[in-house]
Design a protein around this motif. Structure first.
Motif, PDB file in Angstrom:
ATOM      1  N   TYR A  29       0.837  -1.195   0.000  1.00  0.00           N
ATOM      2  CA  TYR A  29       0.000   0.000   0.000  1.00  0.00           C
ATOM      3  C   TYR A  29       0.873   1.246   0.000  1.00  0.00           C
ATOM      4  CZ  TYR A  29      -3.978  -2.926   1.282  1.00  0.00           C
ATOM      5  OH  TYR A  29      -4.957  -3.875   1.303  1.00  0.00           O
ATOM      6  N   LYS A  30       0.232   2.393  -0.241  1.00  0.00           N
ATOM      7  CA  LYS A  30       0.915   3.663  -0.087  1.00  0.00           C
ATOM      8  C   LYS A  30      -0.069   4.694   0.448  1.00  0.00           C
ATOM      9  CE  LYS A  30       0.129   5.382  -4.760  1.00  0.00           C
ATOM     10  NZ  LYS A  30       0.733   5.980  -5.926  1.00  0.00           N
ATOM     11  N   VAL A  31       0.473   5.673   1.131  1.00  0.00           N
ATOM     12  CA  VAL A  31      -0.341   6.774   1.631  1.00  0.00           C
ATOM     13  C   VAL A  31      -0.406   7.801   0.515  1.00  0.00           C
ATOM     14  CG1 VAL A  31      -0.525   8.614   3.345  1.00  0.00           C
ATOM     15  CG2 VAL A  31       0.365   6.366   4.013  1.00  0.00           C
ATOM     16  N   GLU A  32      -1.623   8.088   0.048  1.00  0.00           N
ATOM     17  CA  GLU A  32      -1.776   9.038  -1.040  1.00  0.00           C
ATOM     18  C   GLU A  32      -2.068  10.439  -0.547  1.00  0.00           C
ATOM     19  OE1 GLU A  32      -4.407   7.837  -4.120  1.00  0.00           O
ATOM     20  OE2 GLU A  32      -3.166   6.132  -4.665  1.00  0.00           O
ATOM     21  N   LYS A  33      -2.820  10.561   0.511  1.00  0.00           N
ATOM     22  CA  LYS A  33      -3.229  11.885   0.970  1.00  0.00           C
ATOM     23  C   LYS A  33      -3.375  11.888   2.482  1.00  0.00           C
ATOM     24  CE  LYS A  33      -6.830  15.337   0.346  1.00  0.00           C
ATOM     25  NZ  LYS A  33      -8.101  15.643  -0.303  1.00  0.00           N
ATOM     26  N   ILE A  34      -2.851  12.916   3.094  1.00  0.00           N
ATOM     27  CA  ILE A  34      -3.032  13.137   4.525  1.00  0.00           C
ATOM     28  C   ILE A  34      -3.648  14.519   4.657  1.00  0.00           C
ATOM     29  CG2 ILE A  34      -1.902  13.484   6.743  1.00  0.00           C
ATOM     30  CD1 ILE A  34       0.293  11.594   5.819  1.00  0.00           C
ATOM     31  N   SER A  35      -4.786  14.590   5.319  1.00  0.00           N
ATOM     32  CA  SER A  35      -5.416  15.895   5.517  1.00  0.00           C
ATOM     33  C   SER A  35      -6.001  15.963   6.911  1.00  0.00           C
ATOM     34  CB  SER A  35      -6.506  16.146   4.478  1.00  0.00           C
ATOM     35  OG  SER A  35      -7.546  15.210   4.616  1.00  0.00           O
ATOM     36  N   MET A  36      -6.069  17.161   7.424  1.00  0.00           N
ATOM     37  CA  MET A  36      -6.643  17.373   8.742  1.00  0.00           C
ATOM     38  C   MET A  36      -7.956  18.106   8.572  1.00  0.00           C
ATOM     39  SD  MET A  36      -3.544  17.981  11.372  1.00  0.00           S
ATOM     40  CE  MET A  36      -4.748  17.938  12.631  1.00  0.00           C
ATOM     41  N   ILE A  37      -9.007  17.537   9.121  1.00  0.00           N
ATOM     42  CA  ILE A  37     -10.316  18.158   9.132  1.00  0.00           C
ATOM     43  C   ILE A  37     -10.720  18.274  10.589  1.00  0.00           C
ATOM     44  CG2 ILE A  37     -12.720  17.936   8.465  1.00  0.00           C
ATOM     45  CD1 ILE A  37     -11.795  16.189   6.134  1.00  0.00           C
ATOM     46  N   PHE A  38     -11.023  19.460  11.020  1.00  0.00           N
ATOM     47  CA  PHE A  38     -11.405  19.664  12.406  1.00  0.00           C
ATOM     48  C   PHE A  38     -12.760  19.026  12.657  1.00  0.00           C
ATOM     49  CE2 PHE A  38      -8.458  23.134  11.549  1.00  0.00           C
ATOM     50  CZ  PHE A  38      -7.539  22.902  12.560  1.00  0.00           C
ATOM     51  N   SER A  39     -12.888  18.385  13.806  1.00  0.00           N
ATOM     52  CA  SER A  39     -14.111  17.645  14.113  1.00  0.00           C
ATOM     53  C   SER A  39     -15.338  18.537  14.119  1.00  0.00           C
ATOM     54  CB  SER A  39     -13.968  16.916  15.445  1.00  0.00           C
ATOM     55  OG  SER A  39     -13.753  17.840  16.488  1.00  0.00           O
ATOM     56  N   GLU A  40     -15.194  19.817  14.427  1.00  0.00           N
ATOM     57  CA  GLU A  40     -16.344  20.722  14.415  1.00  0.00           C
ATOM     58  C   GLU A  40     -16.946  20.799  13.013  1.00  0.00           C
ATOM     59  OE1 GLU A  40     -13.814  21.573  17.743  1.00  0.00           O
ATOM     60  OE2 GLU A  40     -13.343  21.700  15.638  1.00  0.00           O
ATOM     61  N   ASN A  41     -16.129  20.648  11.978  1.00  0.00           N
ATOM     62  CA  ASN A  41     -16.606  20.697  10.610  1.00  0.00           C
ATOM     63  C   ASN A  41     -17.374  19.438  10.221  1.00  0.00           C
ATOM     64  OD1 ASN A  41     -15.374  23.171  10.269  1.00  0.00           O
ATOM     65  ND2 ASN A  41     -13.522  22.292   9.404  1.00  0.00           N
ATOM     66  N   LEU A  42     -17.193  18.363  10.962  1.00  0.00           N
ATOM     67  CA  LEU A  42     -17.835  17.101  10.629  1.00  0.00           C
ATOM     68  C   LEU A  42     -19.202  16.953  11.297  1.00  0.00           C
ATOM     69  CD1 LEU A  42     -14.786  14.713  10.970  1.00  0.00           C
ATOM     70  CD2 LEU A  42     -15.770  15.616   8.873  1.00  0.00           C
ATOM     71  N   LYS A  43     -19.505  17.792  12.264  1.00  0.00           N
ATOM     72  CA  LYS A  43     -20.786  17.687  12.963  1.00  0.00           C
ATOM     73  C   LYS A  43     -21.904  18.186  12.070  1.00  0.00           C
ATOM     74  CE  LYS A  43     -18.789  18.189  17.526  1.00  0.00           C
ATOM     75  NZ  LYS A  43     -18.674  19.017  18.702  1.00  0.00           N
ATOM     76  N   THR A  44     -23.036  17.475  12.096  1.00  0.00           N
ATOM     77  CA  THR A  44     -24.194  17.893  11.303  1.00  0.00           C
ATOM     78  C   THR A  44     -25.339  18.314  12.169  1.00  0.00           C
ATOM     79  OG1 THR A  44     -24.941  15.602  11.180  1.00  0.00           O
ATOM     80  CG2 THR A  44     -23.611  16.438   9.347  1.00  0.00           C
TER      81      THR A  44
END
Length: 65
Positions: free
Chosen positions: A50-65
């Motif tokens: 395998y390989k790591v293609e993308k690493i990104s940080m998304i703040f958990s506040e942005n994931l709340k609906t």
């Protein structure tokens, strides 16, 4: 032996062609905190097919609906 061997083995044993994981999941599986050195160690994943293609940080506040 790498400090991330348990993570690489988890990815290999998962059997999926791709996998998305949160930093929290990675830390839990690896059993260690993720730090900047992860960027260096991620290259080891190629030894498991395998390989790591993308690493990104998304703040958990942005994931709340």
């Amino acid at each position: 032996m790498s400090k991330y061997d348990s993570l690489w083995e988890y990815v290999r044993d998962n059997g999926n062609s791709s996998l998305k994981m949160t930093f929290e999941q990675i830390q839990q599986i690896a059993g260690i905190p993720i730090d900047h050195s992860f960027l260096k160690y991620k290259k080891e994943l190629t030894e498991y097919g395998y390989k790591v293609e993308k690493i990104s940080m998304i703040f958990s506040e942005n994931l709340k609906t």
